[in-house]
Design a protein around this motif. Structure first.
Motif, PDB file in Angstrom:
ATOM      1  N   VAL A 220       0.814  -1.218   0.000  1.00 14.13           N
ATOM      2  CA  VAL A 220       0.000   0.000   0.000  1.00 14.13           C
ATOM      3  C   VAL A 220       0.853   1.277   0.000  1.00 14.13           C
ATOM      4  O   VAL A 220       0.703   2.137  -0.874  1.00 14.13           O
ATOM      5  N   VAL A 221       1.729   1.417   0.974  1.00 13.00           N
ATOM      6  CA  VAL A 221       2.491   2.660   1.100  1.00 13.00           C
ATOM      7  C   VAL A 221       3.380   2.880  -0.120  1.00 13.00           C
ATOM      8  O   VAL A 221       3.405   3.969  -0.711  1.00 13.00           O
ATOM      9  N   GLU A 222       4.119   1.842  -0.521  1.00 12.72           N
ATOM     10  CA  GLU A 222       5.026   1.970  -1.660  1.00 12.72           C
ATOM     11  C   GLU A 222       4.263   2.290  -2.951  1.00 12.72           C
ATOM     12  O   GLU A 222       4.736   3.086  -3.779  1.00 12.72           O
ATOM     13  N   THR A 223       3.075   1.692  -3.118  1.00 12.05           N
ATOM     14  CA  THR A 223       2.296   1.935  -4.335  1.00 12.05           C
ATOM     15  C   THR A 223       1.772   3.365  -4.365  1.00 12.05           C
ATOM     16  O   THR A 223       1.772   4.018  -5.422  1.00 12.05           O
ATOM     17  N   ILE A 224       1.328   3.874  -3.222  1.00 17.74           N
ATOM     18  CA  ILE A 224       0.873   5.267  -3.150  1.00 17.74           C
ATOM     19  C   ILE A 224       2.014   6.211  -3.519  1.00 17.74           C
ATOM     20  O   ILE A 224       1.846   7.137  -4.322  1.00 17.74           O
ATOM     21  N   LEU A 225       3.191   5.973  -2.944  1.00 19.03           N
ATOM     22  CA  LEU A 225       4.341   6.848  -3.206  1.00 19.03           C
ATOM     23  C   LEU A 225       4.779   6.768  -4.662  1.00 19.03           C
ATOM     24  O   LEU A 225       5.092   7.785  -5.279  1.00 19.03           O
ATOM     25  N   ASP A 226       4.791   5.561  -5.224  1.00 17.91           N
ATOM     26  CA  ASP A 226       5.183   5.402  -6.632  1.00 17.91           C
ATOM     27  C   ASP A 226       4.209   6.136  -7.551  1.00 17.91           C
ATOM     28  O   ASP A 226       4.624   6.797  -8.513  1.00 17.91           O
ATOM     29  N   TYR A 227       2.903   6.021  -7.269  1.00 13.58           N
ATOM     30  CA  TYR A 227       1.910   6.683  -8.117  1.00 13.58           C
ATOM     31  C   TYR A 227       1.998   8.201  -7.964  1.00 13.58           C
ATOM     32  O   TYR A 227       1.842   8.943  -8.941  1.00 13.58           O
ATOM     33  N   ALA A 228       2.276   8.669  -6.755  1.00 18.24           N
ATOM     34  CA  ALA A 228       2.450  10.119  -6.540  1.00 18.24           C
ATOM     35  C   ALA A 228       3.593  10.647  -7.403  1.00 18.24           C
ATOM     36  O   ALA A 228       3.482  11.725  -8.009  1.00 18.24           O
ATOM     37  N   ARG A 229       4.678   9.899  -7.469  1.00 10.57           N
ATOM     38  CA  ARG A 229       5.817  10.325  -8.306  1.00 10.57           C
ATOM     39  C   ARG A 229       5.459  10.219  -9.784  1.00 10.57           C
ATOM     40  O   ARG A 229       5.848  11.076 -10.589  1.00 10.57           O
ATOM     41  N   GLU A 230       4.711   9.192 -10.138  1.00  9.96           N
ATOM     42  CA  GLU A 230       4.337   8.989 -11.545  1.00  9.96           C
ATOM     43  C   GLU A 230       3.499  10.152 -12.073  1.00  9.96           C
ATOM     44  O   GLU A 230       3.722  10.623 -13.192  1.00  9.96           O
ATOM     45  N   ILE A 231       2.542  10.629 -11.290  1.00  9.23           N
ATOM     46  CA  ILE A 231       1.665  11.709 -11.762  1.00  9.23           C
ATOM     47  C   ILE A 231       2.188  13.089 -11.362  1.00  9.23           C
ATOM     48  O   ILE A 231       1.533  14.086 -11.602  1.00  9.23           O
ATOM     49  N   LYS A 232       3.374  13.095 -10.715  1.00 12.74           N
ATOM     50  CA  LYS A 232       3.991  14.355 -10.265  1.00 12.74           C
ATOM     51  C   LYS A 232       3.041  15.137  -9.349  1.00 12.74           C
ATOM     52  O   LYS A 232       2.771  16.323  -9.554  1.00 12.74           O
ATOM     53  N   ALA A 233       2.531  14.440  -8.345  1.00 17.62           N
ATOM     54  CA  ALA A 233       1.578  15.055  -7.411  1.00 17.62           C
ATOM     55  C   ALA A 233       2.229  16.208  -6.655  1.00 17.62           C
ATOM     56  O   ALA A 233       3.386  16.118  -6.226  1.00 17.62           O
ATOM     57  N   ASP A 234       1.488  17.293  -6.498  1.00 18.67           N
ATOM     58  CA  ASP A 234       1.938  18.450  -5.717  1.00 18.67           C
ATOM     59  C   ASP A 234       1.442  18.374  -4.279  1.00 18.67           C
ATOM     60  O   ASP A 234       1.917  19.110  -3.411  1.00 18.67           O
ATOM     61  N   LEU A 235       0.460  17.504  -4.041  1.00 19.18           N
ATOM     62  CA  LEU A 235      -0.115  17.321  -2.706  1.00 19.18           C
ATOM     63  C   LEU A 235      -0.729  15.929  -2.642  1.00 19.18           C
ATOM     64  O   LEU A 235      -1.350  15.480  -3.601  1.00 19.18           O
TER      65      LEU A 235
END
Length: 272
Positions: A220-235
């Motif tokens: 869960v945690v790693e997937t959330i972080l990977d997807y945040a980097r993939e979409i270049k999340a600002d928040l």
């Protein structure tokens, strides 16, 4: 309250230079939402007279952002922006309880706090005042880590909030948190995109209208972080129900574990 534009924001500060980025975010959100902003410093009992010059300078920063004239008075700044500002120094043996009591007394509905990066051992032994404060107040809390770039430029006031990631899970209703983060994001940038993610084998079903939910499998945690980097999340916005059980208490909740490694600020919104 979740689902509403924040009306009363509290920014607890240790008056350090490092906390200025969190102050800039609190101020920019207050201006966008026309909120009351409380700049709060908790000090030990019997501290000598307060040095108000050490507090973040509201009008100086607003003038640098070209939102008010450099010579504007406090009253002129309030009239021009529709925002009120309060600086408060409160004595308390406990910073956590001091902030919690102040937030309750002044009906604050959003915390904006700086937190410093810590090792897993430091977090286990010492804990985090910012995280403990958020748990004690049960308020939505925006966390900025000292080692990451936020979405408000401290020097210019420019906002770079284009993409918000909100992970969702079946056991926590995301509707209030979604309305809350979408309202804040769209006040700062009407074109901001709030993207939802569920980590699991199949999508949960929620009552109410939500945008498309991306489905991913993995830790869960790693997937959330990977997807945040993939979409270049600002928040990253996390609906949260608090810690569950002994294992979570030792390892930290999913929200806390994401916070410790997130590439961007994190907004935690407690479920009702």
């Amino acid at each position: 309250m979740n689902g509403d534009t924040p009306k009363s924001i509290v920014h607890p500060t240790d008056l350090s230079f490092a906390s200025l980025d969190a102050f800039a975010h609190a101020l920019r959100i207050a201006v966008a939402c026309k909120s009351m902003l409380h700049i709060l410093h908790i000090e030990a009992p019997e501290t000598e007279e307060d040095d108000w010059d050490r507090f973040p300078q509201v009008r100086e920063m607003l003038a640098r952002w070209k939102m008010i004239s450099p010579t504007a008075t406090r009253a002129e700044a309030v009239e021009a922006l529709g925002v009120k500002f309060v600086k408060a120094a409160v004595e308390s043996e406990s910073p956590v309880m001091g902030v919690s009591a102040y937030a309750e007394r002044h009906l604050c509905d959003l915390l904006v706090m700086m937190t410093r990066p810590r090792s897993a051992l430091e977090r286990l032994l010492e804990g985090s005042i910012a995280e403990e404060t958020a748990r004690e107040t049960h308020l939505p809390a925006l966390f900025l880590r000292e080692d990451q770039k936020g979405f408000v430029d401290r020097e210019t006031g420019a906002v770079s909030l284009n993409t918000v990631l909100m992970p969702v899970e079946a056991t926590v209703s995301p509707l209030d948190a979604f309305r809350h983060v979408a309202d804040i994001a769209h006040r700062l940038n009407p074109a901001a995109d709030v993207m939802l993610l569920h980590v699991g084998d199949e999508l949960p079903i929620f009552e109410g209208l939500l945008p498309h939910i991306e489905l991913r499998q993995g830790p869960v945690v790693e997937t959330i972080l990977d997807y945040a980097r993939e979409i270049k999340a600002d928040l990253i916005a996390m609906p949260t129900r608090g810690r569950q059980g002994l294992l979570e208490a030792l390892r930290g909740s999913t929200t806390e574990r994401v916070l410790h490694e997130a590439p961007c600020p994190l907004l935690a919104s407690p479920a009702r």
